[in-house]
Design a protein around this motif. Structure first.
Motif, mmCIF file in Angstrom:
data_model
loop_
_atom_site.group_PDB
_atom_site.id
_atom_site.type_symbol
_atom_site.label_atom_id
_atom_site.label_comp_id
_atom_site.label_asym_id
_atom_site.label_seq_id
_atom_site.Cartn_x
_atom_site.Cartn_y
_atom_site.Cartn_z
ATOM 1 N N LEU A 129 0.838 -1.186 0.000
ATOM 2 C CA LEU A 129 0.000 0.000 0.000
ATOM 3 C C LEU A 129 0.877 1.241 0.000
ATOM 4 O O LEU A 129 1.678 1.438 0.914
ATOM 5 N N ILE A 130 0.734 2.046 -1.028
ATOM 6 C CA ILE A 130 1.461 3.306 -1.125
ATOM 7 C C ILE A 130 0.421 4.418 -1.114
ATOM 8 O O ILE A 130 -0.275 4.639 -2.114
ATOM 9 N N PRO A 131 0.251 5.116 0.016
ATOM 10 C CA PRO A 131 -0.770 6.181 0.056
ATOM 11 C C PRO A 131 -0.513 7.235 -1.006
ATOM 12 O O PRO A 131 0.626 7.619 -1.276
ATOM 13 N N VAL A 132 -1.601 7.703 -1.612
ATOM 14 C CA VAL A 132 -1.518 8.763 -2.621
ATOM 15 C C VAL A 132 -1.629 10.106 -1.911
ATOM 16 O O VAL A 132 -2.570 10.344 -1.155
ATOM 17 N N ASP A 133 -0.661 10.985 -2.130
ATOM 18 C CA ASP A 133 -0.715 12.311 -1.521
ATOM 19 C C ASP A 133 -1.907 13.083 -2.056
ATOM 20 O O ASP A 133 -2.262 12.972 -3.230
ATOM 21 N N PRO A 134 -2.548 13.894 -1.208
ATOM 22 C CA PRO A 134 -3.721 14.646 -1.664
ATOM 23 C C PRO A 134 -3.331 15.686 -2.700
ATOM 24 O O PRO A 134 -2.218 16.204 -2.702
ATOM 25 N N SER A 135 -4.277 15.999 -3.560
ATOM 26 C CA SER A 135 -4.030 17.010 -4.595
ATOM 27 C C SER A 135 -4.270 18.415 -4.070
ATOM 28 O O SER A 135 -3.845 19.385 -4.679
ATOM 29 N N ILE A 136 -4.969 18.540 -2.928
ATOM 30 C CA ILE A 136 -5.233 19.870 -2.377
ATOM 31 C C ILE A 136 -4.088 20.254 -1.437
ATOM 32 O O ILE A 136 -3.519 19.403 -0.761
ATOM 33 N N PRO A 137 -3.732 21.516 -1.385
ATOM 34 C CA PRO A 137 -2.587 21.941 -0.578
ATOM 35 C C PRO A 137 -2.910 21.922 0.903
ATOM 36 O O PRO A 137 -4.080 21.947 1.300
ATOM 37 N N PRO A 138 -1.862 21.901 1.758
ATOM 38 C CA PRO A 138 -2.096 21.988 3.199
ATOM 39 C C PRO A 138 -2.889 23.251 3.539
ATOM 40 O O PRO A 138 -2.608 24.324 3.000
ATOM 41 N N SER A 139 -3.859 23.110 4.433
ATOM 42 C CA SER A 139 -4.718 24.254 4.731
ATOM 43 C C SER A 139 -5.539 23.990 5.977
ATOM 44 O O SER A 139 -5.789 22.845 6.344
ATOM 45 N N PHE A 140 -5.958 25.085 6.636
ATOM 46 C CA PHE A 140 -6.879 25.072 7.769
ATOM 47 C C PHE A 140 -8.170 25.718 7.287
ATOM 48 O O PHE A 140 -8.169 26.863 6.838
ATOM 49 N N THR A 141 -9.293 24.982 7.362
ATOM 50 C CA THR A 141 -10.506 25.430 6.687
ATOM 51 C C THR A 141 -11.762 25.494 7.548
ATOM 52 O O THR A 141 -12.653 26.291 7.267
ATOM 53 N N HIS A 142 -11.877 24.653 8.593
ATOM 54 C CA HIS A 142 -13.140 24.553 9.337
ATOM 55 C C HIS A 142 -12.895 24.348 10.828
ATOM 56 O O HIS A 142 -11.816 23.898 11.243
ATOM 57 N N PHE A 143 -13.938 24.642 11.610
ATOM 58 C CA PHE A 143 -13.999 24.268 13.016
ATOM 59 C C PHE A 143 -14.981 23.102 13.137
ATOM 60 O O PHE A 143 -16.145 23.222 12.744
ATOM 61 N N GLY A 144 -14.523 21.979 13.686
ATOM 62 C CA GLY A 144 -15.425 20.860 13.950
ATOM 63 C C GLY A 144 -15.549 19.914 12.782
ATOM 64 O O GLY A 144 -15.798 20.332 11.653
ATOM 65 N N ILE A 145 -15.407 18.625 13.072
ATOM 66 C CA ILE A 145 -15.557 17.602 12.032
ATOM 67 C C ILE A 145 -17.016 17.428 11.669
ATOM 68 O O ILE A 145 -17.367 17.210 10.506
ATOM 69 N N THR A 146 -17.899 17.514 12.671
ATOM 70 C CA THR A 146 -19.322 17.268 12.446
ATOM 71 C C THR A 146 -20.025 18.477 11.847
ATOM 72 O O THR A 146 -20.700 18.377 10.822
ATOM 73 N N GLN A 147 -19.859 19.640 12.480
ATOM 74 C CA GLN A 147 -20.589 20.823 12.024
ATOM 75 C C GLN A 147 -19.854 21.564 10.908
ATOM 76 O O GLN A 147 -20.474 22.319 10.165
ATOM 77 N N ARG A 148 -18.556 21.372 10.792
ATOM 78 C CA ARG A 148 -17.772 21.925 9.691
ATOM 79 C C ARG A 148 -18.081 23.419 9.483
ATOM 80 O O ARG A 148 -18.608 23.829 8.454
ATOM 81 N N ILE A 149 -17.730 24.203 10.487
ATOM 82 C CA ILE A 149 -18.001 25.637 10.458
ATOM 83 C C ILE A 149 -16.840 26.319 9.727
ATOM 84 O O ILE A 149 -15.702 26.279 10.202
ATOM 85 N N PRO A 150 -17.068 26.942 8.583
ATOM 86 C CA PRO A 150 -15.973 27.603 7.858
ATOM 87 C C PRO A 150 -15.308 28.658 8.727
ATOM 88 O O PRO A 150 -15.979 29.404 9.457
ATOM 89 N N ILE A 151 -13.975 28.747 8.622
ATOM 90 C CA ILE A 151 -13.234 29.623 9.526
ATOM 91 C C ILE A 151 -13.463 31.096 9.229
ATOM 92 O O ILE A 151 -13.179 31.945 10.077
ATOM 93 N N GLU A 152 -13.995 31.426 8.062
ATOM 94 C CA GLU A 152 -14.308 32.816 7.748
ATOM 95 C C GLU A 152 -15.812 32.991 7.524
ATOM 96 O O GLU A 152 -16.484 33.699 8.269
ATOM 97 N N ALA A 153 -16.357 32.335 6.516
ATOM 98 C CA ALA A 153 -17.775 32.513 6.190
ATOM 99 C C ALA A 153 -18.694 32.028 7.303
ATOM 100 O O ALA A 153 -19.841 32.471 7.402
ATOM 101 N N GLY A 154 -18.204 31.126 8.169
ATOM 102 C CA GLY A 154 -19.061 30.594 9.230
ATOM 103 C C GLY A 154 -19.052 31.398 10.502
ATOM 104 O O GLY A 154 -19.734 31.036 11.466
ATOM 105 N N ILE A 155 -18.288 32.516 10.544
ATOM 106 C CA ILE A 155 -18.159 33.318 11.758
ATOM 107 C C ILE A 155 -18.682 34.728 11.498
ATOM 108 O O ILE A 155 -18.338 35.359 10.487
#
Length: 621
Positions: free
Chosen positions: A271-297
């Motif tokens: 098994l060779i994991p495939v690296d994600p195509s999206i760049p490293p980033s911080f985007t949301h608060f909470g796994i369940t509610q997924r509150i955007p860090i800008e538009a959600g505040i």
């Protein structure tokens, strides 16, 4: 006497019998042969000499010879009755097709076309209680014809295959197989399917899936390395298990310019994991509610757009990768407190989130191929793991992303669990007071007002140990945080007095008539005054209710509590009766319970603060 032809139409996608599909919901048309037809010759002819497309003119000309027509079922089966007068004749069998399979999408529709299969001399047998004459006609359309029909006329391309364990040869079930097209500009995902219990899978796609370019949909071409561009895709395969993608093959293993049908036998050994195509980033608060860090505040309040402040441990959600510019990646989070959420952030006012501010967090998994019925195992990788758990190392406050070849970093998932209590501290407010204070304001010098505090959070990333490569990867608006605990909160009034600690909401209820008595067992006669109090900066709903018997036609309850401005609401109220002429004196002699509940708009991004309760009971004489 009934004469019935029972049949089944199947088509091969490959010469392998496992790669086939039913001709479902196609019309089967049965004709008398032309008078001059050599019946013996055409009945014994091979498929390559009989199978062909029938033109529109031929369909019109044959119509006068049509003796029966039916439609196949989902499994390709059909049954059609013919007139007894045709029972001694050979019969031509055609099918009329206006769509072809394209799971998981609906069948692909196109111009309806008719194809001649063969001339059939029925062999009648008497069957059933009704003494029917039946003849069987089962037919398999060879792969070269069926793939041509699907691809050329309906633009449906198919991959059929089997996935096994390279060492044991046993099939691998329940694994998603993803077909990729290797292109010069960007690799396209053609489609995917999950293997069945025998390891088999089918993937359907169209030419649009491999003719994408960076100019699509304006310009679509198959982008090989050099012209002239070939017409088919160059196919290699990934697999996916439990949401993680692995490179079963690389683009160097591609099959060039494949045709309408591709048949493959694949096996997995590592098994060779495939690296994600999206760049490293911080985007949301909470796994369940997924509150955007800008538009959600809400910038005016620091609360979420549905008016919640944060408390306790909050999952910071985003993406990390093992490497940046081929160098190992490391990342950290920083915070900055502001007096008001609308205040401008200070470019040099950031402080690092230190390791002791981070609660135990899974940031990815080590994946291992073990074979057997559960062929893939995975082990979590933690920040601040314990014991024998896999845990990351720190470079100061920077989190070093593991570099194990089998490690797959989180994509659009938690990458740090921030303990907000370590940012704000926990303010404890002692609510000690006599029960006579219930129903009045609790704010005083000893019990001061506590407001929300506001913190912006941001992520930074860099190449391992290289300050010059540091980059910001997501900055939140300042968020409201409230970490206050109330101690020695009165419960059960004067009836069964007690105090509780570590309360997120200070909530109490009592009865004035019991407070004034010598014990908590004073009986109610004609008056009942309910005193209540609830406190939290983000207080939402407070409600009173009463449980007890009522007379026929009688009901009673409390008017809704109208909250005061934060941080608390308090007061004294009485029962409201129907009919309005009734009073407390009209209650049945019995035991009753007054209950209070309250909620506060506090969230972790994965769950909200639970409601709080209190109650007091009394006897009506």
């Amino acid at each position: 006497m009934n004469y019935i032809i029972k049949g089944n139409l199947v088509a091969y996608l490959c010469r392998d019998r496992d790669c086939s599909e039913y001709l479902s919901q196609v019309k089967v048309r049965i004709y008398l042969p032309e008078n001059e037809t050599n019946i013996e010759a055409v009945s014994s002819a091979e498929i390559k000499d009989t199978f062909r497309e029938v033109t529109e003119d031929e369909i019109n000309a044959k119509h006068r010879r049509l003796v029966a027509e039916t439609e196949t079922e989902v499994n390709g089966a059909f049954s059609v009755e013919i007139d007894e007068k045709y029972s001694r004749s050979a019969l031509e069998i055609d099918f009329y097709c206006g769509s072809v399979p394209q799971p998981p999408l609906p069948p692909k529709k196109g111009k309806a076309r008719q194809f001649h299969i063969t001339t059939f001399a029925p062999q009648w047998e008497i069957t059933g209680e009704q003494q029917e004459y039946t003849a069987d006609f089962s037919y398999i359309i060879p792969d070269k014809w069926w793939c041509l029909i699907k691809g050329q006329y309906f633009d449906v391309w198919t991959i059929c295959g089997k996935l096994t364990d390279c060492k044991t040869g046993k099939p691998l079930a329940g694994i998603k197989v993803i077909a990729m097209d290797a292109d010069f500009i960007t690799d396209d995902e053609l489609g995917s399917n999950t293997t069945d219990s025998n390891g088999h899978f089918k993937i359907y796609y169209t030419s649009a899936d491999f003719k994408k370019t960076f100019l699509s949909p304006v310009i679509n071409v198959e982008t090989d390395v050099l012209p002239p561009f070939a017409s088919g895709p160059d196919v290699y395969f990934h697999i996916e298990y439990e949401g993680q993608r692995f490179a079963l093959e690389t683009k160097d293993d591609r099959r060039n310019n494949v045709g309408y049908c591709l048949c493959v036998k694949l096996c997995s050994k590592e098994l060779i994991p495939v690296d994600p195509s999206i760049p490293p980033s911080f985007t949301h608060f909470g796994i369940t509610q997924r509150i955007p860090i800008e538009a959600g505040i809400d910038l005016a309040t620091g609360k979420t757009t549905d008016k919640y402040a944060f408390f306790s441990s909050v999952n910071l959600v985003g993406t990390i990768s093992k490497q940046i510019n081929t160098k190992p990646m490391e990342y950290l989070f920083e915070y900055q407190e502001v007096a008001d959420p609308s205040d401008a952030l200070n470019p040099v006012g950031w402080s690092p989130v230190e390791p002791n501010m981070i609660d135990k967090t899974i940031i990815g998994y080590l994946w291992t191929y073990v074979g057997g019925p559960n062929p893939i195992q995975y082990e979590p990788y933690y920040i601040n793991g314990t014991g024998t758990e896999k845990t990351v190392t720190f470079n100061g406050n920077w989190i070093k992303v593991p570099q194990d070849p089998k490690f797959a970093a989180h994509v659009d998932a938690e990458i740090l669990k921030l303990n907000t209590e370590k940012l704000t501290g926990v303010l404890s407010i002692d609510m000690s007071m006599p029960t006579s204070g219930i129903g009045s304001s609790t704010i005083s010098a000893a019990r001061p007002h506590a407001s929300n505090r506001y913190f912006a959070i941001r992520m930074k990333q860099r190449e391992d140990g290289e300050p010059d490569t540091e980059a910001i990867a997501g900055t939140s608006k300042p968020i409201a945080i409230f970490n206050v605990l109330y101690q020695n909160v009165n419960k059960h009034g004067s009836w069964a007095p007690a105090t509780v600690n570590d309360q997120r909401i200070a909530l109490s209820v009592d009865l004035e008539e019991i407070i004034s008595g010598s014990s908590g067992c004073s009986k109610i006669t004609t008056d009942l005054h309910v005193k209540y109090g609830a406190r939290n900066e983000n207080l939402d709903n407070v409600s009173l209710s009463i449980t007890g018997p009522h007379k026929p036609g009688q009901s009673f309850g409390f008017n809704p509590i109208i909250p005061m401005p934060s941080p608390e609401t308090y007061g004294t109220t009485q029962l409201v009766f129907t009919p309005p002429t009734d009073t407390v004196a009209d209650l049945l002699p019995c035991a009753y319970t007054v209950s209070i509940s309250a909620t506060a708009l506090l969230t972790t991004g994965d769950g909200n603060l639970s409601s709080y309760h209190d109650l007091v009971s009394f006897c009506k004489i």
